[in-house]
Design a protein around this motif. Sequence first.
Motif, short mmCIF file in Angstrom:
data_model
loop_
_atom_site.label_atom_id
_atom_site.label_comp_id
_atom_site.label_asym_id
_atom_site.label_seq_id
_atom_site.Cartn_x
_atom_site.Cartn_y
_atom_site.Cartn_z
N MET A 1 0.84 -1.19 0.00
CA MET A 1 0.00 0.00 0.00
C MET A 1 0.88 1.25 0.00
O MET A 1 1.80 1.36 0.81
N ALA A 2 0.59 2.18 -0.92
CA ALA A 2 1.38 3.41 -1.01
C ALA A 2 1.11 4.29 0.21
O ALA A 2 0.00 4.34 0.73
N MET A 3 2.17 4.96 0.65
CA MET A 3 2.02 5.87 1.78
C MET A 3 1.19 7.08 1.38
O MET A 3 1.30 7.58 0.25
N LYS A 4 0.36 7.55 2.31
CA LYS A 4 -0.43 8.75 2.07
C LYS A 4 0.37 9.97 2.53
O LYS A 4 0.96 9.97 3.62
N ASN A 5 0.38 11.00 1.70
CA ASN A 5 1.07 12.23 2.06
C ASN A 5 0.22 13.04 3.03
O ASN A 5 -0.96 13.33 2.77
N VAL A 6 0.84 13.40 4.16
CA VAL A 6 0.15 14.18 5.19
C VAL A 6 0.91 15.49 5.41
O VAL A 6 2.11 15.46 5.74
N LEU A 7 0.24 16.61 5.23
CA LEU A 7 0.84 17.91 5.49
C LEU A 7 0.28 18.43 6.81
O LEU A 7 -0.94 18.55 6.97
N ILE A 8 1.17 18.73 7.75
CA ILE A 8 0.76 19.20 9.08
C ILE A 8 1.39 20.56 9.35
O ILE A 8 2.59 20.75 9.13
N THR A 9 0.60 21.49 9.85
CA THR A 9 1.14 22.82 10.17
C THR A 9 1.35 22.95 11.68
O THR A 9 0.74 22.25 12.47
N GLY A 10 2.25 23.86 12.05
CA GLY A 10 2.50 24.13 13.47
C GLY A 10 3.15 22.99 14.21
O GLY A 10 2.71 22.60 15.29
N CYS A 11 4.25 22.46 13.66
CA CYS A 11 4.87 21.25 14.23
C CYS A 11 6.10 21.50 15.10
O CYS A 11 6.79 20.55 15.46
N SER A 12 6.37 22.75 15.45
CA SER A 12 7.56 23.01 16.26
C SER A 12 7.39 22.58 17.70
O SER A 12 8.37 22.36 18.42
N SER A 13 6.13 22.44 18.15
CA SER A 13 5.87 22.02 19.53
C SER A 13 4.44 21.53 19.66
O SER A 13 3.66 21.57 18.71
N GLY A 14 4.10 21.07 20.87
CA GLY A 14 2.72 20.77 21.21
C GLY A 14 2.03 19.73 20.36
O GLY A 14 2.60 18.70 20.00
N ILE A 15 0.77 20.00 20.06
CA ILE A 15 -0.07 19.03 19.36
C ILE A 15 0.47 18.72 17.97
O ILE A 15 0.50 17.56 17.55
N GLY A 16 0.90 19.73 17.23
CA GLY A 16 1.42 19.51 15.88
C GLY A 16 2.63 18.60 15.88
O GLY A 16 2.73 17.68 15.05
N ILE A 19 1.47 14.98 16.70
CA ILE A 19 0.79 14.33 15.57
C ILE A 19 1.82 13.91 14.52
O ILE A 19 1.78 12.79 14.00
N ALA A 20 2.74 14.82 14.20
CA ALA A 20 3.77 14.52 13.20
C ALA A 20 4.59 13.30 13.62
O ALA A 20 4.83 12.39 12.82
N ALA A 21 5.03 13.28 14.88
CA ALA A 21 5.84 12.17 15.38
C ALA A 21 5.04 10.87 15.38
O ALA A 21 5.56 9.81 14.99
N ARG A 22 3.79 10.94 15.80
CA ARG A 22 2.96 9.73 15.87
C ARG A 22 2.74 9.11 14.50
O ARG A 22 2.86 7.89 14.32
N LEU A 23 2.42 9.93 13.52
CA LEU A 23 2.16 9.41 12.17
C LEU A 23 3.45 8.90 11.53
O LEU A 23 3.45 7.89 10.84
N ALA A 24 4.54 9.63 11.75
CA ALA A 24 5.83 9.21 11.17
C ALA A 24 6.30 7.88 11.75
O ALA A 24 6.97 7.10 11.07
N LYS A 25 5.94 7.61 13.00
CA LYS A 25 6.37 6.39 13.68
C LYS A 25 5.42 5.21 13.45
O LYS A 25 5.64 4.14 14.02
N ASP A 26 4.40 5.40 12.66
CA ASP A 26 3.43 4.34 12.40
C ASP A 26 4.13 3.06 11.97
O ASP A 26 4.90 3.05 11.01
N ASP A 27 3.87 1.96 12.70
CA ASP A 27 4.54 0.69 12.43
C ASP A 27 4.29 0.19 11.01
O ASP A 27 5.14 -0.48 10.42
N GLN A 28 3.12 0.49 10.48
CA GLN A 28 2.77 0.00 9.14
C GLN A 28 3.23 0.95 8.02
O GLN A 28 2.98 0.68 6.85
N LYS A 29 3.86 2.05 8.42
CA LYS A 29 4.40 3.02 7.45
C LYS A 29 3.34 3.44 6.42
O LYS A 29 3.56 3.41 5.22
N ARG A 30 2.20 3.86 6.95
CA ARG A 30 1.10 4.26 6.07
C ARG A 30 1.15 5.73 5.67
O ARG A 30 0.38 6.16 4.82
N PHE A 31 2.08 6.49 6.29
CA PHE A 31 2.08 7.94 6.06
C PHE A 31 3.46 8.47 5.71
O PHE A 31 4.47 8.05 6.28
#
Length: 316
Positions: A1-16, A19-31
Amino acid sequence: MAMKNVLITGCSSGIGLAIAARLAKDDQKRFKVYATMRNLAKQDDLLKAAEEHVGKTLEIKQLDVCSEESIRNCVNSIPDRRVEILVSNAGMGLIGPIECQTIEEMQNVMDTNFFGLVRLLKEILPDMKKKKSGHIVIISSVMGIQGILFNDVYAASKFAVEGFCESLAIQALKFKLHLSLIEPGPVITEFERKVYEDGMKMDLSGADKETAEMFTNVYLKNYKSIFQSLGQTAEDVAEHTMKIILSDNPPFRHQTNTLYTPMTTLKYADPNGDLPIDTFYKMVFQHDKIFNASLNFIKLLRWRSKKSFDLGKNHS
């Protein structure tokens, strides 16, 4: 399955960042995550959180939601401009009496929180419409549903986001697009710490004595207790966001904090709108001792459940 491109704003801290770290660390590499921030000098925390994934499932890019040129340059740098999931998270806060806030400060909040989203969609939405595929995820707030004392302008910006998205969602259905509002309550992040510190330093000379004392001795005094009792972590919100992204039929609205849900339910319980305002007024000004006791009780329950959970994990 091809990875889906995810664009996230405001990633220097906090929620952004979470989210960026969680999706990037996905075991199935879906993103394939394109984590963006206005100032790339602030990328160190994200690099630490997901260092082994940089250059693989994570790329860090510059994007300022207050600049159409910056947004366009970022999107153009993504192969084929392919953004399948947009997570609009960048935002700023503002608390205090409106008499002590400048119109420029208020405009900056609206420009980031509301028009920042509008700029993103003007650039990305047409491509999604052509493909008739895409998911737009907006990090909103329970304050987009219900205003809170001394959060007048911030709540206004989130109300604007909610109304804008509620209108846009009808059109999005026609193009087979998903649109989801993530609505956290209090979240313990650098964002909230800065908002609190700015509030502590605010010049209150423009407000009358009663309003200034209300802000200092009621709002700021209870600020930390509310966050310690009801607050979530950014990582918790990130988990909720990932579940919404992975959902086959994602909801339009999703509140992340069940402890806060009874508060927002008041909004829908009374068509006249008096119930939530009257309830909050009584909680703050007439039953403040009961309110504080309730917060302390919730804090104790959460501490005990966390302690039990931690002991359980260690034992296993």
